[in-house]
Design an enzyme around this catalytic site. Structure first.
Site, mmCIF file in Angstrom:
data_model
loop_
_atom_site.group_PDB
_atom_site.id
_atom_site.type_symbol
_atom_site.label_atom_id
_atom_site.label_comp_id
_atom_site.label_asym_id
_atom_site.label_seq_id
_atom_site.Cartn_x
_atom_site.Cartn_y
_atom_site.Cartn_z
ATOM 1 N N SER A 31 71.779 19.311 59.251
ATOM 2 C CA SER A 31 70.471 19.815 59.671
ATOM 3 C C SER A 31 70.428 20.004 61.182
ATOM 4 O O SER A 31 69.477 20.541 61.697
ATOM 5 C CB SER A 31 69.351 18.890 59.204
ATOM 6 O OG SER A 31 69.553 17.609 59.697
ATOM 7 N N HIS B 140 71.553 24.265 54.023
ATOM 8 C CA HIS B 140 70.678 23.135 54.341
ATOM 9 C C HIS B 140 69.638 22.920 53.248
ATOM 10 O O HIS B 140 68.712 23.716 53.097
ATOM 11 C CB HIS B 140 70.007 23.387 55.698
ATOM 12 C CG HIS B 140 69.154 22.254 56.151
ATOM 13 N ND1 HIS B 140 67.974 22.408 56.827
ATOM 14 C CD2 HIS B 140 69.312 20.917 56.002
ATOM 15 C CE1 HIS B 140 67.439 21.237 57.072
ATOM 16 N NE2 HIS B 140 68.224 20.318 56.586
ATOM 17 N N GLU C 146 68.073 26.585 53.356
ATOM 18 C CA GLU C 146 68.352 27.478 54.486
ATOM 19 C C GLU C 146 69.854 27.778 54.465
ATOM 20 O O GLU C 146 70.661 26.845 54.409
ATOM 21 C CB GLU C 146 67.989 26.798 55.812
ATOM 22 C CG GLU C 146 66.488 26.621 56.032
ATOM 23 C CD GLU C 146 66.144 25.817 57.289
ATOM 24 O OE1 GLU C 146 65.175 26.162 57.968
ATOM 25 O OE2 GLU C 146 66.833 24.809 57.588
ATOM 26 N N ASN D 138 63.076 22.988 60.899
ATOM 27 C CA ASN D 138 62.998 21.924 61.903
ATOM 28 C C ASN D 138 62.552 22.431 63.263
ATOM 29 O O ASN D 138 61.863 21.722 64.000
ATOM 30 C CB ASN D 138 64.336 21.192 62.029
ATOM 31 C CG ASN D 138 64.461 20.128 60.953
ATOM 32 O OD1 ASN D 138 63.449 19.634 60.443
ATOM 33 N ND2 ASN D 138 65.680 19.788 60.583
#
Ligand code: COA
Length: 663
Positions: A123, A144, A156, A195
């Site tokens: 990540s 991800h 992702e 994120n």
């Protein structure tokens, strides 16, 4: 032939929180999975957790295959070579240490067949650097997943500098085979989409508190009650672990992302107050490890304008678009599915107004002196061009003009010639209370009389179309009252089935029980890839009561209808399409536009002929061929009496597009 057809064996490296979840997803999606870790204890633990989770999914009827069969596809081993040697696709999920990952990728490169794709579930680490440990950087990709992988619908897929298009496409297709929605991250930026956006939100939240503009509770109240996020921002930090955010933010900062080092997070981190897991974070949790929803008063955020909380996240989204890292659809999909927001971050932007977002950012940048809050040139350009969002008709998206009428549980959006009816009880997954049903009926009456409206679309706000009749309304109800409820609900479905304008059901999410019965009464069902349909009444000890037994049997034939009703199983959109319960499946980001285009196409047709066709078909289904044909002839004859018939024929002869009036 699909790109994933040659993928037979998947290897997962690392059996921890993410690894075991990913292995589980691969196995229930039909793949043979080998899972590797360094200690037998880790593997045993992983297998136990997978079995527990599969049993839970099975009991919720979210998977139909039996648990033992799925488990038989998973092999756990301490022998790295055995696990990877003939793998077609490898997903690495070991701790976030770059040297460890590079060492593993070097070994993978040596031991896996040359065609194998090597994916990392990092990540925060650079894919390109991990790929550099191999001689096949074109086949190394970021994949991800979100925690917990079986429940979180998003993946992702990240392109390293040398990742090939074929690797990207194959990985995206595999994510789809896993039942996930994939978003493309075209450049290997730290934090990818979710994120990065989340950290901007956290840093705005932190700055608002540190600057004395708001309290922690005010920020969380705004997030929960005004923005309708599933949790407050600080609450989420507690829930996922303050340490986790601290590490991710630090890793991003180390890789050059300009990000506010929040003293609040730092202090909590240093004190070991990580949140739920340690019993204390921004809130307190009486038993460490057990989440209890913190009490946040509804009015705590009254004085805080929500635009300040989301402006920086919107700014980040603008950066992602401008740099060609992600497109607007994927950004919104990622925020909805990765963070559980009811709408994408760019939809929030358009609703707040891009000018207001820019103003908030300028103010925050001025007050804080931080670069991070400086509005991105893309936003400034949008303001200059008058692309302000909903109010100007165009922002990140375009907005047709509409007028809205709100009832307690229903919104009618008049977007001539379409009327959208939105079931608006998102907190309860649009459960159909008697109140909601009577409002829906009233909404249809209004639309019936409105000659500007040619087509109706019914859909739900939030993550459900409707999860069915409101179960709370069943408590303590007498059998006779249930008969009356059933009859009234049936009458509503009849009203829709014989409505004088075409009715499209746009299934945006769960359509279960009464929700499915409602959907069955429409002319068409267009489903999002995220929709889940079914008739789960049997699990409550009852049967469908809004004509589900009748319409489903007519639609699918008795055997399939019985299977759906007797098992109470849930079906995903593609299964539903195959069975005939829905007519079309569309990716969620295109659902509304697809439906609008289809509705507009129908709206161009002669309304009276559409009605005649509908009656001929619907009444015909309830009778024998002779009577059906007689009805058809009568209605056929009737259409010759309309002005639209004259218009249709004249337009044909004059080689122009007809303009039908419904007269
Ligand atoms: N009636 C009343 N409330 C309902 C509902 C229904 N049919 N379906 C969902 N809700 C409510 C839940 O109680 C919950 O409310 P809360 O937050 O106040 O507790 C909220 O909607 C969210 O649902 P939740 O169950 O927490 O979401 P989930 O993602 O875990 O599960 C479903 C989603 C659809 C699988 C699950 O809600 C479900 O099974 N619903 C009932 C479906 C059903 O049996 N319908 C037929 C009724 S005859």
């Amino acid at each position: 032939m699909g790109l994933t057809d040659k993928i037979h064996k998947i290897a997962v490296i690392g059996a921890g929180t993410m690894g075991h979840g990913i292995a589980e997803v691969a196995a229930y999606s039909g793949y043979n999975v080998y899972i590797y870790d360094i200690k037998q204890e880790f593997l045993d633990n992983a297998l136990n957790r997978i079995r527990w989770s599969l049993e839970k999914l099975h009991s919720k009827r979210m998977i139909r295959e039996d648990v033992a069969t799925i488990m038989s596809r998973i092999k756990a081993s301490l022998d790295f070579e055995e696990v990877v040697k003939d793998a077609d696709f490898v997903i690495e999920a070991v701790p976030e240490k770059i040297d460890l990952k590079k060492e593993i990728f070097k070994k993978l490169d040596e031991l896996t067949p040359p065609h194998a794709i090597l994916a990392t579930n990092t990540s925060s680490l650079p894919i390109t650097e991990i790929a550099s440990a191999t001689k096949r950087p074109d086949k190394v990709v970021g994949m991800h997943f979100f925690n917990p992988p079986p429940l979180m619908p998003l993946v992702e897929v990240i392109r390293g500098r040398e990742t090939s298009s074929l690797t990207m496409r194959t990985t995206i297709e595999l994510a789809k085979k896993f039942g996930k929605q994939a978003v493309t991250v075209a450049k290997d930026v730290p934090g990818f989409i979710v994120n990065r956006i989340l950290l901007r939100l956290m840093s705005s939240a932190c700055w608002l508190v540190m600057s004395g503009n708001a309290s922690i509770e005010a920020v969380d109240a705004v997030a929960r009650y005004k923005l309708k996020f599933p949790m407050g921002v600080f609450e989420l930090a507690d829930y996922s672990g303050i340490d986790v955010f601290y590490y991710v933010a630090t890793a991003m900062a180390e890789r050059g992302t300009e990000i506010y080092e929040c003293p609040l997070f730092k202090e909590k981190f240093e004190k070991g107050e990580y949140g739920v897991k340690s019993g204390k974070g921004f809130y307190e949790y009486p038993s460490p490890g057990k989440y209890v929803k913190p009490e946040i008063p509804k009015d705590a955020g009254e004085d805080l304008n929500p635009v300040y909380l989301v402006a920086s996240a919107i700014n980040e989204a603008a950066y992602l678009i401008a740099e060609g890292i992600a497109n607007k659809y994927d950004i919104d999909k990622a925020t909805m599915l990765g963070l559980g927001y009811p709408k994408g971050i760019l939809r929030y932007a358009d609703e707040f107004g891009i000018d207001n977002v820019v103003k908030a950012l300028e103010e925050m940048a001025r007050e804080s002196g931080m670069e991070e809050f400086k509005p991105h040139p893309l936003l400034m350009e949008m303001v200059e061009k008058g692309k302000l969002g909903v109010k100007s008709g165009e922002g990140f998206y375009t907005y047709p003009e509409f007028e809205e009428e709100r009832m307690e549980n229903i919104i009618i959006r008049y977007e001539k010639p379409i009327a959208w009816i939105l079931l608006n009880r998102p907190d309860k997954l649009n459960a159909l209370s008697p109140k909601l049903l009577s409002e829906l009926s009233a909404a249809l009456d209004k639309i019936e009389d409105n000659s500007d409206i040619r087509v109706v679309v019914i859909t739900g706000v939030g993550r459900a179309f409707s999860a069915g009749a409101d179960v709370n309304a069943f408590v303590g109800v007498t059998p006779f009252k249930s008969v009356i409820f059933s009859r009234r609900f049936q009458e509503l479905t009849n009203k829709i089935e014989y409505f004088t304008k075409p009715v499209i059901m746009m299934l945006n999410g769960f359509a279960l029980g009464g929700g499915m019965e409602l959907a069955l009464s429409g002319d068409f069902r267009i489903a999002s890839e995220l929709a889940m349909v079914g008739q789960p009444e049997i699990n409550l000890g009852i049967i469908p009561g809004a004509a589900g037994t009748q319409r489903l049997a007519r639609l699918l034939g008795p055997a399939k209808a019985k299977e759906v009703i007797y098992t109470g199983d849930m079906y995903n959109a593609y299964e539903a399409l195959e069975m005939g319960m829905v007519d079309k499946v569309v990716p969620p980001e295109h659902l509304e536009e697809y439906t609008r285009r289809f509705a507009l196409k129908l709206a161009e047709k002669p309304p009276l002929a559409l009605l005649a066709a509908k009656y001929a078909i619907q009444f015909g289904l309830e009778t024998d061929l002779w009577h059906g044909e007689a009805l058809e002839s009568a209605l056929f004859g009737l259409t010759f009496s309309t002005e639209d018939f004259i218009e249709g024929v004249s337009a044909f002869l004059e080689k122009r597009k007809p303009k039908f009036k419904g007269e």
